[in-house]
Design an enzyme around this catalytic site. Structure first.
Site, short mmCIF file in Angstrom:
data_model
loop_
_atom_site.label_atom_id
_atom_site.label_comp_id
_atom_site.label_asym_id
_atom_site.label_seq_id
_atom_site.Cartn_x
_atom_site.Cartn_y
_atom_site.Cartn_z
N LYS A 74 31.85 7.99 46.16
CA LYS A 74 31.13 8.70 47.23
C LYS A 74 30.21 7.79 48.06
CE LYS A 74 30.83 13.41 45.49
NZ LYS A 74 29.91 14.51 45.19
N THR B 240 35.50 11.83 45.84
CA THR B 240 34.60 12.19 44.74
C THR B 240 34.35 10.98 43.85
OG1 THR B 240 34.26 13.82 43.00
CG2 THR B 240 36.54 13.16 43.35
N ILE C 1 24.32 24.56 38.76
CA ILE C 1 25.50 24.01 39.43
C ILE C 1 26.56 23.54 38.42
CG2 ILE C 1 24.15 23.37 41.47
CD1 ILE C 1 24.69 20.42 40.69
N GLY D 3 21.94 12.90 42.55
CA GLY D 3 22.65 13.00 43.83
C GLY D 3 22.83 14.44 44.28
N ALA D 4 23.14 15.32 43.36
CA ALA D 4 23.38 16.72 43.73
C ALA D 4 22.09 17.36 44.25
CB ALA D 4 23.90 17.49 42.53
N ARG E 122 12.45 15.17 35.08
CA ARG E 122 11.92 14.38 33.95
C ARG E 122 11.27 13.10 34.48
NH1 ARG E 122 16.54 12.44 29.90
NH2 ARG E 122 17.24 11.46 31.83
N GLY F 122 15.81 18.82 38.65
CA GLY F 122 16.68 17.64 38.67
C GLY F 122 16.49 16.88 39.97
N ALA F 123 16.81 15.58 39.92
CA ALA F 123 16.60 14.75 41.11
C ALA F 123 17.69 13.68 41.23
CB ALA F 123 15.21 14.12 41.05
P1 ATR Z 1 24.23 13.86 39.91
O1 ATR Z 1 24.44 12.76 40.87
O2 ATR Z 1 25.50 14.51 39.43
O3 ATR Z 1 23.24 14.87 40.37
P2 ATR Z 1 22.62 12.08 38.30
O4 ATR Z 1 22.32 11.28 39.49
O5 ATR Z 1 23.10 11.39 37.09
O6 ATR Z 1 23.69 13.22 38.57
O7 ATR Z 1 21.30 12.94 37.97
C1 ATR Z 1 21.09 13.48 36.79
C2 ATR Z 1 19.84 14.37 36.81
O8 ATR Z 1 19.83 15.01 35.56
C3 ATR Z 1 18.53 13.61 36.93
O9 ATR Z 1 17.59 14.45 37.52
C4 ATR Z 1 18.17 13.39 35.46
O10 ATR Z 1 16.80 13.22 35.21
P3 ATR Z 1 16.12 11.74 35.34
O11 ATR Z 1 15.93 11.50 36.80
O12 ATR Z 1 14.86 11.87 34.59
O13 ATR Z 1 17.09 10.80 34.69
C5 ATR Z 1 18.61 14.70 34.88
N1 ATR Z 1 18.89 14.65 33.45
C6 ATR Z 1 20.02 14.23 32.85
N2 ATR Z 1 19.92 14.36 31.51
C7 ATR Z 1 18.70 14.89 31.25
C8 ATR Z 1 18.00 15.30 30.07
N3 ATR Z 1 18.55 15.15 28.85
N4 ATR Z 1 16.76 15.80 30.20
C9 ATR Z 1 16.19 15.95 31.42
N5 ATR Z 1 16.80 15.59 32.58
C10 ATR Z 1 18.03 15.08 32.50
#
Ligand code: ATR
Length: 280
Positions: A66, A62, A222, A133-134, A155, A130-131
């Site tokens: 990863k 983790t 999630i 890793g998850a 976003r 969201g976009a």
């Molecule tokens: P993980 O790997 O755990 O999925 P990550 O790669 O940090 O986490 O991804 C975070 C996601 O949360 C992204 O989609 C991010 O949006 P951006 O691609 O625009 O950065 C989103 N995210 C995090 N904080 C946010 C916020 N305050 N408003 C909108 N989207 C947010």
């Protein structure tokens, strides 16, 4: 005697040892699942060499390793190659093979709570919010499982576009802004929240409001700390059927255990037990 490990940092409070001890007991297999913390990047190679010497049967990996682990493996399964991150390593006769069980685990958790989805995968309209890793793993798993209408809202558009490019299945994916997602939210049957928004300590935050969802929409988050995020509370208020984040944790572990041992062990009763642990 299965020798299994969890690697990462910090992982002292991980729930994975509890889950895998349950699986070992339920499957009547002898084994041990131990935490192996690697506090710094510099010592990573030494720790990995030690696991090779110990001839462990497999491990979970983790944050923050990863991606780093990938260059230490003999092979990756094709899905994991697309996702670009590994959370499970299996020792196949001395060859270390990397997998990612998060996305498949997510889809299993969703379909175990809503089995009727299995009969209607190709017509179910899904939106992933969201976009990161998850989201990437979950998007890929939806497509591999036969879903054909899977949109991504984020976003930052570029990150969502990059995920949509994983699509090699003929599925239809629209990339959306969060505003556009809000405007069209009533079109969806399943909405999956994959960002960290709403995670403790920011429990009053919500990625988009849910007033306009249609009755009976399946809404999942999630995030599992808190167990019931503002997103899920609001979803319930507007008539959704909700799926909590800790169930993904359980099913990604079930799939990892299956890869290590070949046994699909029942999770009956475990989601509730996990919920109790999380609620202290
Ligand atoms: P993980 O790997 O755990 O999925 P990550 O790669 O940090 O986490 O991804 C975070 C996601 O949360 C992204 O989609 C991010 O949006 P951006 O691609 O625009 O950065 C989103 N995210 C995090 N904080 C946010 C916020 N305050 N408003 C909108 N989207 C947010």
């Amino acid at each position: 005697m299965y020798q299994l490990r969890l690697i990462g940092y910090p992982i002292k409070h991980s729930l994975s040892p509890w889950i895998h001890e349950q699986f070992l007991e339920r499957s009547h297999l002898k084994g041990i699942y131990k935490i192996h913390e690697i506090p710094s990047d510099e010592s990573f190679t030494d720790h990995i060499n030690q696991l090779k010497l110990e001839q462990v049967n497999g491990f979970n990996i983790t944050v923050p390793y990863k991606v780093k682990i990938m260059s230490y493996l003999d092979r990756l399964d094709p899905e994991t190659e697309r996702i670009g991150a590994v959370n499970t390593v299996v020792n196949h006769n001395g060859q270390w093979v990397g997998y990612n069980t998060d996305g498949i685990g997510y889809v299993r958790s969703l379909e175990s709570e809503h089995p009727s989805l299995k009969n209607n995968r190709s017509n179910t309209r899904v939106m992933i919010i969201g976009a990161g890793g998850a989201a990437r793993g979950i998007y890929d798993a939806f497509l591999q499982s036969g879903y054909r209408l899977v949109d991504i809202a984020n976003r930052t558009r570029e990150s969502a576009d990059a995920i949509a490019q994983l699509n090699q299945t003929g599925a239809k994916t629209n990339v959306k802004s969060l505003q556009d997602a809000l405007n069209t939210i009533s079109h969806y049957d399943v909405i999956v929240q994959t960002t960290s928004v709403g995670m403790r300590p920011h429990v009053d935050e919500i990625i988009i409001p849910l007033q306009e969802i249609k009755e009976g929409t399946i809404v999942s988050d999630i995030v599992y700390q808190p167990l019931e995020t503002k997103f899920l509370k609001e979803a319930k208020k507007y008539g959704a059927r909700v799926v909590h984040g800790h169930t993904m944790l359980l099913y990604q572990a079930q799939y990892a255990f299956e890869l290590w041992t070949g046994q699909e062990v029942s999770t009956a009763g475990m989601a509730d037990a996990l919920k109790n642990i999380l609620e202290g």
